[in-house]
Design a protein around this motif. Sequence first.
Motif, PDB file in Angstrom:
ATOM      1  N   SER A 207       0.885  -1.321   0.069  1.00 28.47           N
ATOM      2  CA  SER A 207       0.085  -0.008   0.071  1.00 28.47           C
ATOM      3  C   SER A 207       0.818   1.170   0.049  1.00 28.47           C
ATOM      4  O   SER A 207       0.878   2.128  -0.839  1.00 28.47           O
ATOM      5  N   ASN A 208       1.796   1.447   1.045  1.00 31.44           N
ATOM      6  CA  ASN A 208       2.693   2.638   0.798  1.00 31.44           C
ATOM      7  C   ASN A 208       1.761   3.825   1.238  1.00 31.44           C
ATOM      8  O   ASN A 208       1.887   4.809   0.932  1.00 31.44           O
ATOM      9  N   LYS A 209       0.984   3.959   2.483  1.00 34.13           N
ATOM     10  CA  LYS A 209       0.157   5.020   2.812  1.00 34.13           C
ATOM     11  C   LYS A 209       0.769   5.261   4.303  1.00 34.13           C
ATOM     12  O   LYS A 209       1.173   4.399   4.803  1.00 34.13           O
ATOM     13  N   ILE A 210       0.787   6.540   4.565  1.00 34.08           N
ATOM     14  CA  ILE A 210       1.235   6.813   6.028  1.00 34.08           C
ATOM     15  C   ILE A 210      -0.045   7.114   6.984  1.00 34.08           C
ATOM     16  O   ILE A 210      -1.009   8.110   6.604  1.00 34.08           O
ATOM     17  N   TRP A 211      -0.112   6.375   7.876  1.00 39.49           N
ATOM     18  CA  TRP A 211      -1.250   6.720   9.015  1.00 39.49           C
ATOM     19  C   TRP A 211      -0.578   7.278  10.336  1.00 39.49           C
ATOM     20  O   TRP A 211       0.298   6.998  10.664  1.00 39.49           O
ATOM     21  N   VAL A 212      -1.266   8.284  10.781  1.00 36.33           N
ATOM     22  CA  VAL A 212      -0.771   8.971  12.014  1.00 36.33           C
ATOM     23  C   VAL A 212      -1.567   8.826  13.215  1.00 36.33           C
ATOM     24  O   VAL A 212      -2.890   9.294  12.816  1.00 36.33           O
ATOM     25  N   ASP A 213      -1.378   8.377  14.213  1.00 33.81           N
ATOM     26  CA  ASP A 213      -2.182   8.507  15.497  1.00 33.81           C
ATOM     27  C   ASP A 213      -1.806   9.817  15.873  1.00 33.81           C
ATOM     28  O   ASP A 213      -0.890  10.202  16.710  1.00 33.81           O
ATOM     29  N   ALA A 214      -2.847  10.899  15.623  1.00 33.48           N
ATOM     30  CA  ALA A 214      -2.656  12.222  15.527  1.00 33.48           C
ATOM     31  C   ALA A 214      -2.758  13.059  16.923  1.00 33.48           C
ATOM     32  O   ALA A 214      -2.412  14.125  16.935  1.00 33.48           O
ATOM     33  N   ASP A 215      -3.573  12.508  17.719  1.00 40.83           N
ATOM     34  CA  ASP A 215      -3.822  13.279  18.793  1.00 40.83           C
ATOM     35  C   ASP A 215      -2.618  13.743  19.722  1.00 40.83           C
ATOM     36  O   ASP A 215      -2.645  14.837  20.067  1.00 40.83           O
ATOM     37  N   ALA A 216      -1.858  12.963  20.040  1.00 39.22           N
ATOM     38  CA  ALA A 216      -0.441  13.647  20.552  1.00 39.22           C
ATOM     39  C   ALA A 216       0.690  13.584  19.674  1.00 39.22           C
ATOM     40  O   ALA A 216       1.911  13.775  20.363  1.00 39.22           O
ATOM     41  N   CYS A 217       0.623  13.511  18.488  1.00 39.49           N
ATOM     42  CA  CYS A 217       1.565  13.741  17.604  1.00 39.49           C
ATOM     43  C   CYS A 217       2.154  15.078  17.588  1.00 39.49           C
ATOM     44  O   CYS A 217       1.269  16.121  17.194  1.00 39.49           O
ATOM     45  N   PRO A 218       3.485  15.373  17.800  1.00 40.65           N
ATOM     46  CA  PRO A 218       3.974  16.759  17.832  1.00 40.65           C
ATOM     47  C   PRO A 218       3.546  17.358  16.623  1.00 40.65           C
ATOM     48  O   PRO A 218       3.845  16.799  15.473  1.00 40.65           O
ATOM     49  N   ASN A 219       3.406  18.961  16.439  1.00 41.62           N
ATOM     50  CA  ASN A 219       3.083  19.556  15.292  1.00 41.62           C
ATOM     51  C   ASN A 219       4.254  19.583  14.330  1.00 41.62           C
ATOM     52  O   ASN A 219       4.373  19.799  13.253  1.00 41.62           O
TER      53      ASN A 219
ATOM     54  N   ASN B 153      -7.884   1.724  16.995  1.00 37.30           N
ATOM     55  CA  ASN B 153      -8.575   0.826  16.618  1.00 37.30           C
ATOM     56  C   ASN B 153      -8.781   0.984  15.174  1.00 37.30           C
ATOM     57  O   ASN B 153      -8.859   0.255  14.143  1.00 37.30           O
ATOM     58  N   TYR B 154      -9.124   2.300  14.745  1.00 37.26           N
ATOM     59  CA  TYR B 154      -9.388   2.572  13.176  1.00 37.26           C
ATOM     60  C   TYR B 154      -8.299   2.362  12.478  1.00 37.26           C
ATOM     61  O   TYR B 154      -8.389   1.882  11.559  1.00 37.26           O
ATOM     62  N   ILE B 155      -6.993   2.530  12.965  1.00 34.01           N
ATOM     63  CA  ILE B 155      -5.633   2.673  12.295  1.00 34.01           C
ATOM     64  C   ILE B 155      -5.617   0.985  11.984  1.00 34.01           C
ATOM     65  O   ILE B 155      -5.231   0.474  10.912  1.00 34.01           O
ATOM     66  N   VAL B 156      -5.751   0.221  12.946  1.00 37.53           N
ATOM     67  CA  VAL B 156      -5.334  -1.143  12.965  1.00 37.53           C
ATOM     68  C   VAL B 156      -6.508  -2.017  11.872  1.00 37.53           C
ATOM     69  O   VAL B 156      -5.963  -2.690  11.153  1.00 37.53           O
ATOM     70  N   GLU B 157      -7.528  -1.371  11.818  1.00 36.65           N
ATOM     71  CA  GLU B 157      -8.624  -1.887  11.220  1.00 36.65           C
ATOM     72  C   GLU B 157      -8.106  -1.709   9.660  1.00 36.65           C
ATOM     73  O   GLU B 157      -8.427  -2.217   8.555  1.00 36.65           O
ATOM     74  N   GLN B 158      -7.576  -0.258   9.199  1.00 38.27           N
ATOM     75  CA  GLN B 158      -7.194   0.297   8.039  1.00 38.27           C
ATOM     76  C   GLN B 158      -5.929  -0.130   7.301  1.00 38.27           C
ATOM     77  O   GLN B 158      -5.739  -0.149   6.067  1.00 38.27           O
ATOM     78  N   VAL B 159      -4.888  -0.218   8.389  1.00 37.29           N
ATOM     79  CA  VAL B 159      -3.550  -0.248   7.972  1.00 37.29           C
ATOM     80  C   VAL B 159      -3.250  -1.750   7.142  1.00 37.29           C
ATOM     81  O   VAL B 159      -4.041  -2.535   7.261  1.00 37.29           O
ATOM     82  N   ALA B 160      -2.282  -1.473   6.175  1.00 37.19           N
ATOM     83  CA  ALA B 160      -1.896  -2.624   5.132  1.00 37.19           C
ATOM     84  C   ALA B 160      -0.791  -2.776   5.236  1.00 37.19           C
ATOM     85  O   ALA B 160       0.091  -1.857   5.512  1.00 37.19           O
ATOM     86  N   ALA B 161      -0.159  -4.093   4.636  1.00 40.07           N
ATOM     87  CA  ALA B 161       1.412  -4.298   4.513  1.00 40.07           C
ATOM     88  C   ALA B 161       1.900  -3.180   3.490  1.00 40.07           C
ATOM     89  O   ALA B 161       1.312  -2.793   2.594  1.00 40.07           O
ATOM     90  N   GLY B 162       3.134  -2.684   4.111  1.00 38.76           N
ATOM     91  CA  GLY B 162       3.986  -1.723   3.364  1.00 38.76           C
ATOM     92  C   GLY B 162       3.595  -0.266   3.830  1.00 38.76           C
ATOM     93  O   GLY B 162       4.264   0.585   3.490  1.00 38.76           O
TER      94      GLY B 162
END
Length: 151
Positions: free
Chosen positions: A3-15, A62-71
């Motif tokens: 896939s090569n998509k970037i997923w961010v757990d964004a709530d606490a991710c620094p700006n 949970n959303y990220i785990v459901e959507q994320v793919a290899a790569g």
Amino acid sequence: MISNKIWVDADACPNAVKDMLFRASERKSIQLVLVANQLIKIPISPLISMIRVSSGFDEADNYIVEQVAAGDLVITADIPLAAEAIEKGSLVLNPRGTVYTTENIKQTLTMRDFMEEIRSSGIHTGGPNSFSQADKHAFAQALDKWLAKVK
């Protein structure tokens, strides 16, 4: 298919990390998805999206785990999320530049659980250090390494 998509757990991710990811997404034409339980301002781009989940415990994870793919690449400081994403074939990078892999995630989970046990027994362990220039640099280097491999 990779896939090569970037997923961010964004709530606490620094700006600073989000800003780097916005630029990298545009520069390399890679889809970037920020997932959070609050609205996060993102640039207008067909490559960058923001998914708002409900504010329940681990909803973004949970959303990220459901959507994320290899790569895919997952950006998170959440160790259990990292472990689940790795199981699905993703690379995981925390905002301080640490790369989580099948080789180091079990040890990292064990240490996290141990520290949580210490804290729950009443021992004050302090929080993480503030996000530093060294952290920013380490993240940028690890991100660039992943980007060089994908396209």
